[in-house]
Motif scaffolding. Structure first.
Motif, PDB file in Angstrom:
ATOM      1  N   ILE A  86       0.832  -1.210   0.000  1.00  0.00           N
ATOM      2  CA  ILE A  86       0.000   0.000   0.000  1.00  0.00           C
ATOM      3  C   ILE A  86       0.864   1.257   0.000  1.00  0.00           C
ATOM      4  O   ILE A  86       0.548   2.223  -0.699  1.00  0.00           O
ATOM      5  CB  ILE A  86      -0.982  -0.019   1.190  1.00  0.00           C
ATOM      6  CG1 ILE A  86      -2.078  -1.042   0.904  1.00  0.00           C
ATOM      7  CG2 ILE A  86      -1.581   1.356   1.446  1.00  0.00           C
ATOM      8  CD1 ILE A  86      -3.053  -1.267   2.007  1.00  0.00           C
ATOM      9  N   HIS A  93      -4.660   5.164   0.128  1.00  0.00           N
ATOM     10  CA  HIS A  93      -5.141   4.318   1.222  1.00  0.00           C
ATOM     11  C   HIS A  93      -4.125   4.127   2.347  1.00  0.00           C
ATOM     12  O   HIS A  93      -4.337   3.308   3.233  1.00  0.00           O
ATOM     13  CB  HIS A  93      -5.546   2.948   0.674  1.00  0.00           C
ATOM     14  CG  HIS A  93      -6.590   3.027  -0.382  1.00  0.00           C
ATOM     15  ND1 HIS A  93      -7.894   3.404  -0.114  1.00  0.00           N
ATOM     16  CD2 HIS A  93      -6.521   2.834  -1.715  1.00  0.00           C
ATOM     17  CE1 HIS A  93      -8.581   3.405  -1.239  1.00  0.00           C
ATOM     18  NE2 HIS A  93      -7.771   3.068  -2.228  1.00  0.00           N
ATOM     19  N   ARG A  94      -3.038   4.866   2.309  1.00  0.00           N
ATOM     20  CA  ARG A  94      -1.978   4.684   3.312  1.00  0.00           C
ATOM     21  C   ARG A  94      -2.456   4.874   4.738  1.00  0.00           C
ATOM     22  O   ARG A  94      -2.237   4.040   5.593  1.00  0.00           O
ATOM     23  CB  ARG A  94      -0.853   5.671   3.058  1.00  0.00           C
ATOM     24  CG  ARG A  94      -0.030   5.364   1.895  1.00  0.00           C
ATOM     25  CD  ARG A  94       1.037   6.418   1.833  1.00  0.00           C
ATOM     26  NE  ARG A  94       1.791   6.270   0.617  1.00  0.00           N
ATOM     27  CZ  ARG A  94       2.537   7.230   0.123  1.00  0.00           C
ATOM     28  NH1 ARG A  94       2.598   8.393   0.739  1.00  0.00           N
ATOM     29  NH2 ARG A  94       3.196   7.024  -0.970  1.00  0.00           N
TER      30      ARG A  94
END
Length: 117
Positions: A86, A93-94
């Motif tokens: 990710i 979306h971290r």
């Protein structure tokens, strides 16, 4: 080394990992290379110190692992593999995965402290 030394290394490494992961989660995509590299190295320290803790608990080499240990290894595999994927590929979306990983950390801590299963 003693159980306490392994545990101290393990806990400090987990704190360092999450600090580095949080730092990488809030930075720009082009400036996270150091955090990703160091968090990968810290993951290896977590793994080695965790196996040191297993040895100090008296589990025989080649013996079947209890459920709590299998679940912990699965949780940390997800945190490590999915987390780094990710960070590199899904920048949007971290931060969301950081909080998911934090909840998984709480689950792993619960399993380790109470040795469920």
């Amino acid at each position: 080394m003693s159980y306490q030394v392994y545990k101290m290394i393990h806990v400090v490494s987990i704190v360092l990992f999450f600090a580095l992961y949080m730092s990488a989660s809030v930075k720009d995509s082009k400036n996270i290379k150091k955090e990703v590299i160091f968090s990968g190295i810290i993951l290896m320290v977590i793994l080695v110190s965790g196996f040191g803790l297993i040895a100090r608990l008296g589990m025989a080499h080649g013996a079947a692992w209890p459920l709590w240990l299998k679940l912990k290894l699965a949780i940390w595999t997800v945190i490590g593999l999915v987390g780094h994927t990710i960070l590199k590929r899904f920048a949007a979306h971290r931060l969301k995965f950081f909080w998911i990983a934090f909840v998984l950390l709480i689950c792993a801590s619960y399993l380790a402290n109470y040795k469920i299963g």
